[in-house]
Design a protein around this motif. Sequence first.
Motif, short mmCIF file in Angstrom:
data_model
loop_
_atom_site.label_atom_id
_atom_site.label_comp_id
_atom_site.label_asym_id
_atom_site.label_seq_id
_atom_site.Cartn_x
_atom_site.Cartn_y
_atom_site.Cartn_z
N SER A 169 2.89 14.85 -4.70
CA SER A 169 3.47 14.03 -3.63
C SER A 169 3.10 14.56 -2.25
O SER A 169 3.01 15.77 -2.05
CB SER A 169 4.99 14.00 -3.75
OG SER A 169 5.38 13.39 -4.95
N VAL A 170 2.90 13.64 -1.31
CA VAL A 170 2.83 13.99 0.10
C VAL A 170 4.23 13.82 0.65
O VAL A 170 5.07 13.13 0.04
CB VAL A 170 1.81 13.13 0.89
CG1 VAL A 170 0.40 13.33 0.34
CG2 VAL A 170 2.19 11.66 0.88
N GLY A 171 4.53 14.42 1.78
CA GLY A 171 5.89 14.33 2.28
C GLY A 171 6.00 14.54 3.76
O GLY A 171 5.02 14.85 4.45
N LEU A 194 5.49 8.29 6.41
CA LEU A 194 6.69 9.02 6.00
C LEU A 194 7.33 9.73 7.18
O LEU A 194 8.55 9.74 7.33
CB LEU A 194 6.36 10.00 4.88
CG LEU A 194 5.90 9.37 3.56
CD1 LEU A 194 5.49 10.46 2.57
CD2 LEU A 194 6.94 8.44 2.97
N LEU A 195 6.50 10.30 8.06
CA LEU A 195 7.03 10.97 9.24
C LEU A 195 7.70 9.95 10.16
O LEU A 195 8.79 10.20 10.71
CB LEU A 195 5.92 11.72 9.97
CG LEU A 195 6.37 12.64 11.10
CD1 LEU A 195 7.40 13.66 10.64
CD2 LEU A 195 5.15 13.34 11.71
N GLY A 254 8.36 2.21 -1.82
CA GLY A 254 8.44 2.93 -3.09
C GLY A 254 8.53 4.44 -2.97
O GLY A 254 8.47 5.14 -3.97
N SER A 255 8.69 4.96 -1.78
CA SER A 255 8.82 6.40 -1.61
C SER A 255 10.26 6.84 -1.90
O SER A 255 11.17 6.03 -1.96
CB SER A 255 8.39 6.83 -0.21
OG SER A 255 9.24 6.26 0.76
N SER A 286 0.84 -1.19 0.00
CA SER A 286 0.00 0.00 0.00
C SER A 286 0.88 1.24 0.00
O SER A 286 2.04 1.21 0.43
CB SER A 286 -0.93 0.00 1.21
OG SER A 286 -0.19 0.13 2.41
N ALA A 287 0.32 2.33 -0.47
CA ALA A 287 1.06 3.58 -0.52
C ALA A 287 1.31 4.09 0.90
O ALA A 287 0.41 4.04 1.74
CB ALA A 287 0.27 4.62 -1.31
N PRO A 288 2.51 4.58 1.19
CA PRO A 288 2.76 5.13 2.51
C PRO A 288 1.96 6.42 2.72
O PRO A 288 1.80 7.22 1.79
CB PRO A 288 4.26 5.40 2.53
CG PRO A 288 4.67 5.45 1.11
CD PRO A 288 3.69 4.63 0.34
#
Length: 170
Positions: free
Chosen positions: A70-72, A14-15, A48-49, A7-9
């Motif tokens: 993108s989120v970050g 990410l944090l 995949g990030s 699944s997408a992070p």
Amino acid sequence: MSPAVGSAPTQADLLDFVRRTAADAELIDSLPLDPEGRTWVRLKGPRGSEAWLIGWPPGTGTGWHDHAESVGAFLTVSGALKENSLATRLPTDGWKTLELTEGVDHERRLPAGEGRAFGRHHVHEVLNDSRTEHAISVHAYYPPLPRIRRYSRSGQVLRLEQVERPEDWQ
């Protein structure tokens, strides 16, 4: 609850990644620091990030930019960074100059150990405004950066100056 494999992070994932990476003293110590310009090492982010370890000499910054779709998240490892951001969503395409309304500016100081996550189309600039101390930070983005839009700013006027694609910074 752990995220599903593949699944997408999320911003929270990410944090969490940048926090864990910042605790890796051996990795942090491996970053070459330059007295004049920013240095960076590309890292493998979660699921995949895209991730980066960045060194910031005194007085350096990114200039105004966004990370498109993108989120970050990023975290200051050592030193301190300042983030200026816009608390408004900009149109994604079709403009070159935009007059910002009053009250959209937000300033955040991020000393060592502090970080933040952000959503799509977040417009900001990140600065090491120290006169004497390097800063180091860890950044992660998902999906990997499809483009970065760079802006100039004069008062309340924001102007789109350049669109960079991954091949421009590889």
